[in-house]
Scaffold this motif. Structure first.
Motif, PDB file in Angstrom:
ATOM      1  N   TRP A 129      62.929  79.799  27.686  1.00  0.00           N
ATOM      2  CA  TRP A 129      63.785  79.770  26.506  1.00  0.00           C
ATOM      3  C   TRP A 129      62.894  79.752  25.268  1.00  0.00           C
ATOM      4  O   TRP A 129      61.880  79.045  25.224  1.00  0.00           O
ATOM      5  CB  TRP A 129      64.658  78.508  26.482  1.00  0.00           C
ATOM      6  N   LEU A 130      63.265  80.498  24.270  1.00  0.00           N
ATOM      7  CA  LEU A 130      62.573  80.493  22.978  1.00  0.00           C
ATOM      8  C   LEU A 130      63.532  79.915  21.949  1.00  0.00           C
ATOM      9  O   LEU A 130      64.544  80.535  21.604  1.00  0.00           O
ATOM     10  CB  LEU A 130      62.140  81.909  22.589  1.00  0.00           C
ATOM     11  N   LEU A 131      63.214  78.713  21.472  1.00  0.00           N
ATOM     12  CA  LEU A 131      64.075  78.005  20.522  1.00  0.00           C
ATOM     13  C   LEU A 131      63.418  78.021  19.148  1.00  0.00           C
ATOM     14  O   LEU A 131      62.298  77.533  18.978  1.00  0.00           O
ATOM     15  CB  LEU A 131      64.312  76.569  20.984  1.00  0.00           C
ATOM     16  N   ASP A 132      64.120  78.568  18.186  1.00  0.00           N
ATOM     17  CA  ASP A 132      63.595  78.704  16.823  1.00  0.00           C
ATOM     18  C   ASP A 132      64.337  77.723  15.909  1.00  0.00           C
ATOM     19  O   ASP A 132      65.519  77.902  15.621  1.00  0.00           O
ATOM     20  CB  ASP A 132      63.793  80.145  16.337  1.00  0.00           C
ATOM     21  N   ASN A 133      63.621  76.672  15.461  1.00  0.00           N
ATOM     22  CA  ASN A 133      64.204  75.643  14.600  1.00  0.00           C
ATOM     23  C   ASN A 133      63.916  75.983  13.148  1.00  0.00           C
ATOM     24  O   ASN A 133      62.796  75.821  12.667  1.00  0.00           O
ATOM     25  CB  ASN A 133      63.607  74.276  14.968  1.00  0.00           C
ATOM     26  N   ARG A 134      64.923  76.448  12.448  1.00  0.00           N
ATOM     27  CA  ARG A 134      64.771  76.804  11.029  1.00  0.00           C
ATOM     28  C   ARG A 134      65.264  75.701  10.097  1.00  0.00           C
ATOM     29  O   ARG A 134      65.320  75.886   8.880  1.00  0.00           O
ATOM     30  CB  ARG A 134      65.537  78.097  10.743  1.00  0.00           C
ATOM     31  N   GLY A 179      63.484  72.005  39.854  1.00  0.00           N
ATOM     32  CA  GLY A 179      63.351  71.002  38.806  1.00  0.00           C
ATOM     33  C   GLY A 179      64.738  70.618  38.315  1.00  0.00           C
ATOM     34  O   GLY A 179      65.771  70.964  38.898  1.00  0.00           O
ATOM     35  N   GLY A 180      64.796  69.880  37.222  1.00  0.00           N
ATOM     36  CA  GLY A 180      66.066  69.425  36.679  1.00  0.00           C
ATOM     37  C   GLY A 180      66.905  70.556  36.127  1.00  0.00           C
ATOM     38  O   GLY A 180      66.392  71.593  35.695  1.00  0.00           O
ATOM     39  N   ASP A 181      68.230  70.344  36.133  1.00  0.00           N
ATOM     40  CA  ASP A 181      69.141  71.360  35.600  1.00  0.00           C
ATOM     41  C   ASP A 181      69.120  71.410  34.077  1.00  0.00           C
ATOM     42  O   ASP A 181      69.436  72.442  33.483  1.00  0.00           O
ATOM     43  CB  ASP A 181      70.568  71.081  36.071  1.00  0.00           C
ATOM     44  N   GLU A 182      68.772  70.276  33.441  1.00  0.00           N
ATOM     45  CA  GLU A 182      68.804  70.201  31.973  1.00  0.00           C
ATOM     46  C   GLU A 182      67.457  69.694  31.467  1.00  0.00           C
ATOM     47  O   GLU A 182      66.855  68.808  32.068  1.00  0.00           O
ATOM     48  CB  GLU A 182      69.932  69.269  31.528  1.00  0.00           C
ATOM     49  N   HIS A 183      67.001  70.275  30.359  1.00  0.00           N
ATOM     50  CA  HIS A 183      65.722  69.884  29.780  1.00  0.00           C
ATOM     51  C   HIS A 183      65.955  69.368  28.361  1.00  0.00           C
ATOM     52  O   HIS A 183      66.713  69.955  27.595  1.00  0.00           O
ATOM     53  CB  HIS A 183      64.759  71.079  29.736  1.00  0.00           C
ATOM     54  N   GLU A 184      65.279  68.268  28.040  1.00  0.00           N
ATOM     55  CA  GLU A 184      65.409  67.680  26.707  1.00  0.00           C
ATOM     56  C   GLU A 184      64.052  67.702  26.021  1.00  0.00           C
ATOM     57  O   GLU A 184      63.016  67.415  26.630  1.00  0.00           O
ATOM     58  CB  GLU A 184      65.917  66.241  26.810  1.00  0.00           C
ATOM     59  N   LEU A 185      64.050  68.049  24.721  1.00  0.00           N
ATOM     60  CA  LEU A 185      62.791  68.112  23.978  1.00  0.00           C
ATOM     61  C   LEU A 185      63.082  67.998  22.486  1.00  0.00           C
ATOM     62  O   LEU A 185      64.223  68.145  22.029  1.00  0.00           O
ATOM     63  CB  LEU A 185      62.047  69.411  24.268  1.00  0.00           C
ATOM     64  N   TRP A 186      61.994  67.737  21.743  1.00  0.00           N
ATOM     65  CA  TRP A 186      62.046  67.709  20.288  1.00  0.00           C
ATOM     66  C   TRP A 186      61.471  69.015  19.757  1.00  0.00           C
ATOM     67  O   TRP A 186      60.405  69.449  20.171  1.00  0.00           O
ATOM     68  CB  TRP A 186      61.246  66.530  19.731  1.00  0.00           C
ATOM     69  N   LEU A 187      62.181  69.617  18.810  1.00  0.00           N
ATOM     70  CA  LEU A 187      61.731  70.851  18.181  1.00  0.00           C
ATOM     71  C   LEU A 187      61.154  70.540  16.814  1.00  0.00           C
ATOM     72  O   LEU A 187      61.827  69.919  15.977  1.00  0.00           O
ATOM     73  CB  LEU A 187      62.895  71.840  18.035  1.00  0.00           C
ATOM     74  N   ASP A 188      59.906  70.958  16.593  1.00  0.00           N
ATOM     75  CA  ASP A 188      59.300  70.761  15.277  1.00  0.00           C
ATOM     76  C   ASP A 188      59.996  71.625  14.237  1.00  0.00           C
ATOM     77  O   ASP A 188      60.544  72.690  14.538  1.00  0.00           O
ATOM     78  CB  ASP A 188      57.808  71.092  15.319  1.00  0.00           C
ATOM     79  N   ALA A 189      59.950  71.166  13.003  1.00  0.00           N
ATOM     80  CA  ALA A 189      60.611  71.884  11.914  1.00  0.00           C
ATOM     81  C   ALA A 189      59.939  73.221  11.662  1.00  0.00           C
ATOM     82  O   ALA A 189      58.707  73.340  11.700  1.00  0.00           O
ATOM     83  CB  ALA A 189      60.596  71.040  10.633  1.00  0.00           C
ATOM     84  N   LEU A 190      60.770  74.237  11.417  1.00  0.00           N
ATOM     85  CA  LEU A 190      60.321  75.575  11.014  1.00  0.00           C
ATOM     86  C   LEU A 190      59.304  76.163  12.003  1.00  0.00           C
ATOM     87  O   LEU A 190      58.338  76.818  11.611  1.00  0.00           O
ATOM     88  CB  LEU A 190      59.716  75.533   9.601  1.00  0.00           C
ATOM     89  N   ARG A 191      59.554  75.931  13.287  1.00  0.00           N
ATOM     90  CA  ARG A 191      58.659  76.474  14.311  1.00  0.00           C
ATOM     91  C   ARG A 191      59.467  76.973  15.501  1.00  0.00           C
ATOM     92  O   ARG A 191      60.574  76.495  15.756  1.00  0.00           O
ATOM     93  CB  ARG A 191      57.656  75.417  14.791  1.00  0.00           C
ATOM     94  N   GLU A 192      58.883  77.931  16.238  1.00  0.00           N
ATOM     95  CA  GLU A 192      59.498  78.404  17.475  1.00  0.00           C
ATOM     96  C   GLU A 192      58.835  77.700  18.652  1.00  0.00           C
ATOM     97  O   GLU A 192      57.606  77.612  18.728  1.00  0.00           O
ATOM     98  CB  GLU A 192      59.338  79.920  17.616  1.00  0.00           C
ATOM     99  N   THR A 193      59.640  77.187  19.556  1.00  0.00           N
ATOM    100  CA  THR A 193      59.146  76.451  20.715  1.00  0.00           C
ATOM    101  C   THR A 193      59.535  77.187  21.987  1.00  0.00           C
ATOM    102  O   THR A 193      60.678  77.649  22.113  1.00  0.00           O
ATOM    103  CB  THR A 193      59.732  75.027  20.745  1.00  0.00           C
ATOM    104  N   ARG A 194      58.575  77.279  22.897  1.00  0.00           N
ATOM    105  CA  ARG A 194      58.835  77.934  24.176  1.00  0.00           C
ATOM    106  C   ARG A 194      58.938  76.886  25.267  1.00  0.00           C
ATOM    107  O   ARG A 194      58.076  76.015  25.396  1.00  0.00           O
ATOM    108  CB  ARG A 194      57.711  78.918  24.517  1.00  0.00           C
TER     109      ARG A 194
END
Length: 431
Positions: free
Chosen positions: A71-76, A97-112
């Motif tokens: 997944w590519l998550l873009d936090n704008r 692995g788990g069905d759901e993943h939890e993470l923190w997205l940094d501001a104004l960055r794309e996270t893979r």
């Protein structure tokens, strides 16, 4: 987007409700404050324009292999955002692995974020929608959002096994098995050497540039074309639907067929494909077909609960392939009537081609025939199993008497059995 309270909010709400026994007014005030905080927290959850998600998934996965989906998550948004993400997985795959993943997205960055999938069975399907839960800045509310997605995926047979055999140095072992290029001089084919002109040589073979350099007529010699046809025939009838472990017998046949195609390609043979059940469902004429093309074609093959129509399949094959070929038929035979039809068709095919019947055994049937009976029903089951196995052995013997090569193999041994017989045919020049 739907609104969901977080565990923190529910815990605070429970605490505020506990105040009701002490001070009802204070409890109501605390509840009101919490509800306002929940609304404000939900209001500041980033919307679709501020937080986007896309997915990268493999279009093809080999049966038995693992692959990565990302997944590519873009936090704008202008702050860090806490998210939970999952997606709809097709039934031909399983998530490792788990069905759901939890993470923190940094501001104004794309996270893979990647996760692994394994295969369940062959076939075509699609990865479905992506689901996001996005937390508010206070951690009191979650906004749940569905992102429509549809990414096609195909689980194909045999590619993993082909790679494993290559890594084990199969090609070197094939050369050690005794196969050597047969060199014959003649017309056509690949250039072999130069020599002086002799009376009777075809003037078309004169190499004028070499003749000019040497001051005399020089002719080219050629190796005769040694490419041969290998026609892979797959029976996708009812007997191939039986499962051995987690895989159908057909899967073992497809794996062996794909590896045979790879080995034949190493030896510059032309490989074709015929798949049939009650009718012919796929045909690829013999040529230098790529492994990817054959793998894709085999990935669409599924066994059906129907009787295989051997006369129709071999009649079709006779019309399409006239050059003498090695016909490698993956099948099994139990029923005496079906066995008679198959023996008859292979015997006719042997007049023009060299048939090789790869008979993939039924381990469950053999187990019943070898088990000591403990009651009357078990005695009848064992007798029936032994009768079927005797009919099968008689059919295989009849094939051999009619000039058909036979490889009688267990499902797990199909790969070496087929490759060894192919190499034996090449080594002995039987085509």
């Amino acid at each position: 987007m739907s609104l969901l309270p977080s565990r923190l909010f529910l815990a605070l709400l429970a605490g505020a409700s506990a105040l009701f026994l002490v001070d009802p007014v204070l409890a109501l005030l605390a509840d009101a404050v919490l509800l306002v905080a929940l609304a404000l927290d939900a209001w500041y959850v980033p919307g679709p324009a501020q937080l986007t998600v896309s997915r990268r998934s493999p279009p093809r996965i080999s049966l038995g292999a693992r692959a990565e989906v990302a997944w590519l998550l873009d936090n704008r948004a202008g702050r860090r955002v806490r998210v939970r993400v999952t997606d709809d997985l097709p039934p031909i795959l399983r998530r490792e692995g788990g069905d759901e993943h939890e993470l923190w997205l940094d501001a104004l960055r794309e996270t893979r974020l990647g996760y692994a999938v394994g295969t369940v069975r062959r076939g075509d399907d699609v990865f479905g929608d992506v689901h996001l839960r996005i937390a508010g800045p206070l951690g009191l509310a979650w906004r749940q959002r569905r992102v429509p997605r549809s990414d096609a995926v195909r689980v194909v047979p045999g590619v993993l096994e082909v790679k494993q055999f290559r890594l084990l140095g199969l090609r070197n072992r094939l050369r050690e098995a005794g196969f050597r290029n047969i060199r014959q001089r003649g017309e056509g084919g690949q250039f072999e050497s130069l020599r002086e002109y002799a009376r009777g040589d075809d003037p078309r073979t004169v190499d004028w540039k070499a003749s000019a350099r040497r001051g005399g007529l020089i002719v080219r010699q050629y190796e005769m074309e040694r490419r041969q046809n290998v026609m892979i025939c797959i029976d996708a009838g009812r007997l191939m639907t039986q499962k051995v472990g987690e895989r159908e017998r057909l899967d073992y046949a497809l794996t062996a067929a794909l590896l045979l195609a790879d080995v034949a390609g190493v030896h510059d043979d032309a490989v074709g494909l015929l798949v049939f059940a009650d009718r012919v469902t796929r045909f690829i004429p013999p040529a230098r077909n790529s492994l990817a093309r054959l793998s894709d074609a085999l990935g669409e093959v599924h066994a059906k609960m129907v009787e295989p129509n051997y006369p129709a399949a071999f009649t079709y094959l006779a019309k399409q392939v006239r050059k003498r070929s090695l016909l490698v038929l993956f099948t099994d035979i139990i029923d005496p009537l079906a066995s008679a039809a198959l023996v008859s068709q292979l015997g006719r095919a042997a007049e023009r081609h060299l048939p090789l019947a790869v008979a993939i055994r039924n381990p469950d049937l053999e187990a019943v025939a070898e088990t000591a009976p403990v009651d009357e029903a078990a005695v009848y089951r064992r007798a029936a199993a032994e009768e079927l196995l005797q009919a099968r052995a008689a059919a295989l013997a009849a094939m051999q008497r009619s000039g058909v090569l036979v490889a009688d193999t267990r499902p797990g041994d199909a790969v070496p059995a087929v490759v060894n017989r192919y190499l034996d045919v090449k080594r002995r020049g039987m085509l």
